[in-house]
Design an enzyme around this catalytic site. Structure first.
Site, PDB file in Angstrom:
ATOM      1  N   ARG A 149     -13.577  13.335   8.879  1.00 57.79           N
ATOM      2  CA  ARG A 149     -14.463  13.601   7.744  1.00 57.79           C
ATOM      3  C   ARG A 149     -15.887  13.817   8.226  1.00 57.79           C
ATOM      4  O   ARG A 149     -16.354  13.146   9.143  1.00 57.79           O
ATOM      5  CB  ARG A 149     -14.420  12.439   6.752  1.00 57.79           C
ATOM      6  CG  ARG A 149     -13.080  12.239   6.063  1.00 57.79           C
ATOM      7  CD  ARG A 149     -13.118  10.985   5.225  1.00 57.79           C
ATOM      8  NE  ARG A 149     -11.835  10.710   4.568  1.00 57.79           N
ATOM      9  CZ  ARG A 149     -11.386   9.490   4.292  1.00 57.79           C
ATOM     10  NH1 ARG A 149     -12.107   8.431   4.630  1.00 57.79           N
ATOM     11  NH2 ARG A 149     -10.226   9.322   3.698  1.00 57.79           N
ATOM     12  N   GLU A 194      -7.177  -6.647   4.975  1.00 53.56           N
ATOM     13  CA  GLU A 194      -7.081  -6.231   3.584  1.00 53.56           C
ATOM     14  C   GLU A 194      -5.799  -6.737   2.935  1.00 53.56           C
ATOM     15  O   GLU A 194      -5.779  -7.063   1.746  1.00 53.56           O
ATOM     16  CB  GLU A 194      -7.152  -4.707   3.499  1.00 53.56           C
ATOM     17  CG  GLU A 194      -8.515  -4.156   3.899  1.00 53.56           C
ATOM     18  CD  GLU A 194      -8.506  -2.645   4.082  1.00 53.56           C
ATOM     19  OE1 GLU A 194      -8.946  -1.953   3.152  1.00 53.56           O
ATOM     20  OE2 GLU A 194      -8.077  -2.184   5.153  1.00 53.56           O
ATOM     21  N   ARG A 227      -2.499  -2.201  -3.463  1.00 51.96           N
ATOM     22  CA  ARG A 227      -3.782  -1.544  -3.187  1.00 51.96           C
ATOM     23  C   ARG A 227      -3.867  -0.301  -4.060  1.00 51.96           C
ATOM     24  O   ARG A 227      -3.050   0.613  -3.960  1.00 51.96           O
ATOM     25  CB  ARG A 227      -3.877  -1.133  -1.724  1.00 51.96           C
ATOM     26  CG  ARG A 227      -5.175  -0.389  -1.411  1.00 51.96           C
ATOM     27  CD  ARG A 227      -5.108   0.343  -0.094  1.00 51.96           C
ATOM     28  NE  ARG A 227      -6.357   1.034   0.195  1.00 51.96           N
ATOM     29  CZ  ARG A 227      -6.423   2.285   0.646  1.00 51.96           C
ATOM     30  NH1 ARG A 227      -5.325   2.986   0.848  1.00 51.96           N
ATOM     31  NH2 ARG A 227      -7.603   2.833   0.892  1.00 51.96           N
ATOM     32  N   ASN A 239       0.868  -1.173   0.000  1.00 53.90           N
ATOM     33  CA  ASN A 239       0.000   0.000   0.000  1.00 53.90           C
ATOM     34  C   ASN A 239       0.907   1.225   0.000  1.00 53.90           C
ATOM     35  O   ASN A 239       1.483   1.579   1.034  1.00 53.90           O
ATOM     36  CB  ASN A 239      -0.918  -0.011   1.217  1.00 53.90           C
ATOM     37  CG  ASN A 239      -1.906   1.157   1.227  1.00 53.90           C
ATOM     38  OD1 ASN A 239      -1.876   2.017   0.348  1.00 53.90           O
ATOM     39  ND2 ASN A 239      -2.762   1.185   2.219  1.00 53.90           N
ATOM     40  N   HIS A 298     -13.303   1.093   0.586  1.00 48.86           N
ATOM     41  CA  HIS A 298     -13.139   0.003   1.563  1.00 48.86           C
ATOM     42  C   HIS A 298     -13.626  -1.326   1.003  1.00 48.86           C
ATOM     43  O   HIS A 298     -13.905  -2.265   1.753  1.00 48.86           O
ATOM     44  CB  HIS A 298     -13.905   0.290   2.868  1.00 48.86           C
ATOM     45  CG  HIS A 298     -13.351   1.404   3.691  1.00 48.86           C
ATOM     46  ND1 HIS A 298     -14.156   2.205   4.479  1.00 48.86           N
ATOM     47  CD2 HIS A 298     -12.086   1.865   3.856  1.00 48.86           C
ATOM     48  CE1 HIS A 298     -13.407   3.107   5.082  1.00 48.86           C
ATOM     49  NE2 HIS A 298     -12.150   2.929   4.726  1.00 48.86           N
TER      50      HIS A 298
END
Length: 394
Positions: free
Chosen positions: A236, A379, A88, A7, A177
């Site tokens: 957020r 992940e 990713r 990632n 996600h």
């Protein structure tokens, strides 16, 4: 074979090495502050953590050091043992509903999609190009955050705005996600030995999203055109009335970019509480009677409950609600409050079972009409699986 899950961020590189198909983690680590003063890296292997300060002017230097450390520590004896690198990639647009082997066409498409993910896709591509350069004989695979959500029907992803905004500019709900939600769905399907489950998957962390899944197909998800839609998150805002943006601009004299930055970096739990974006700090504030922390937690939990209830109806009922992510896996109080607020749907908590962190656990009571599970997401493993399967032609 050995697969690396990677990632790449604008100033970071996170990696995990797996022995496949055993799915055994053999090494992991993080390179931080790449291109910034004070850069360093951490590698975990054999139960030990190695941390070193090192000048990291760019991602290429970080990958060179990574390769050297793998050889130096005996993780690999030669580069030939690495047979795949899974990357990713945040945004695959409408084109990619599955992971793919990276070729020139994939790189071109991801480059074209940079306007949809200007902070992430360029950094992800730097990671791809670096590994392709330093490990030229290794297969590289793209695993997209948006891919799993491409099974949504048009009625779920089209916004009620002029249709030309979608057909001409690509304005639609993409969802994010996806790799995590797919892992959660696969894991609970394995646990319950069913592939026809109606799952409400809650990935709750500093960023958060909820996805409604029916027999492995995404029906709807909370994140939208960008990851700033849906739930209240650490920094957020989640869903807002867009009409107040010009109002705030006129009152604050801030630019549009500044206001959008505030909505992404200074809102959510941080904005409401004025204390922190970390749910653990919010919970501590609640215990101390901080009224704004109490307010932040109430708003946060209520938004999650409202989406779970909405998706329950959208699915025509649910078999299981899953909690994952940093908050979902470790937030005992948050899970308790959410499940208790879902009581009108017949959801009931097993308080003793819920007193756990980071372990696959059934946390609903035997009387609950809907199963509730804690499912730690992975992940990195999902990326390794997809990479391994593509290498093996599965």
């Amino acid at each position: 074979m050995i697969i690396l899950s990677v990632n790449a961020g604008s100033s970071s590189l996170k990696f995990t090495g797996f022995k496949m198909p055993e799915e055994e983690v053999i090494v992991s680590g993080l390179f931080e502050r790449i291109g910034i003063a004070g850069s360093c890296y951490t590698i975990k292997l054999n139960g030990e953590k190695i941390k070193k300060e090192r000048d990291l002017p760019n991602h290429e230097e970080a990958v060179k050091i990574l390769i050297d450390e793998l050889l130096l520590n005996g993780v690999i004896k030669s580069l030939d043992e690495i047979e795949g690198v899974g990357h990713r990639l945040v945004h695959g647009g409408e084109k990619y509903a599955n992971s793919v082997i990276i070729d020139d066409d994939v790189i071109s498409t991801v480059t074209e999609l940079i306007p949809l993910a200007p902070l992430h896709n360029p950094a992800n591509l730097i990671g791809v190009e670096t590994f392709k350069k330093l490990l030229p004989n290794v297969l590289n695979v793209a695993v997209f955050d948006t891919a799993f959500h491409q099974t949504m029907d048009k009625s779920a992803y089209i916004y009620p705005v002029p249709y030309e905004w979608y057909s001409e500019y690509g304005v639609r709900k993409y969802g994010f996600h996806g790799t995590s939600h797919k892992y959660i769905n696969d894991k609970i399907s394995e646990i319950l030995n069913r592939k026809d489950l109606k799952v409400i998957s809650c990935h709750l962390g500093n960023g958060g999203s909820i996805t409604a899944i029916d027999s492995g197909r995404v029906v709807d998800t909370t994140m939208g055109f960008t990851p700033n839609a849906g739930l209240v998150m650490g920094t957020r805002s989640g869903d807002i009335d867009a009409s107040f943006i010009p109002y705030v601009i006129s009152k604050s004299k801030k630019s549009l970019d500044e206001v959008i930055s505030d909505l992404n970096k200074k809102s959510g739990l941080l904005g409401i509480s004025g204390v922190s974006s970390d749910s653990r700090d919010i919970e501590a504030g609640v215990n101390e009677g901080d009224v704004r922390c109490v307010l932040a937690e109430e708003i946060y939990e209520n938004k999650i409950v409202s989406y779970i209830a909405s998706y329950y109806c959208l699915l025509g009922g649910a078999d299981v609600i899953c909690f994952a992510g940093g908050v979902g896996e470790n937030g005992i109080t948050v899970r308790r409050n959410i499940i208790n607020k879902l009581a009108p749907l017949g959801v009931k908590l097993d308080a003793d079972a819920n007193n756990v962190r980071g372990v696959v656990t059934k946390i609903s009571s035997d009387e609950s009409k809907v199963l509730c599970y804690l499912i730690p997401t992975d992940e990195e493993l999902m990326i390794a699986r997809d990479t391994y399967n593509l290498i093996c032609g599965k």
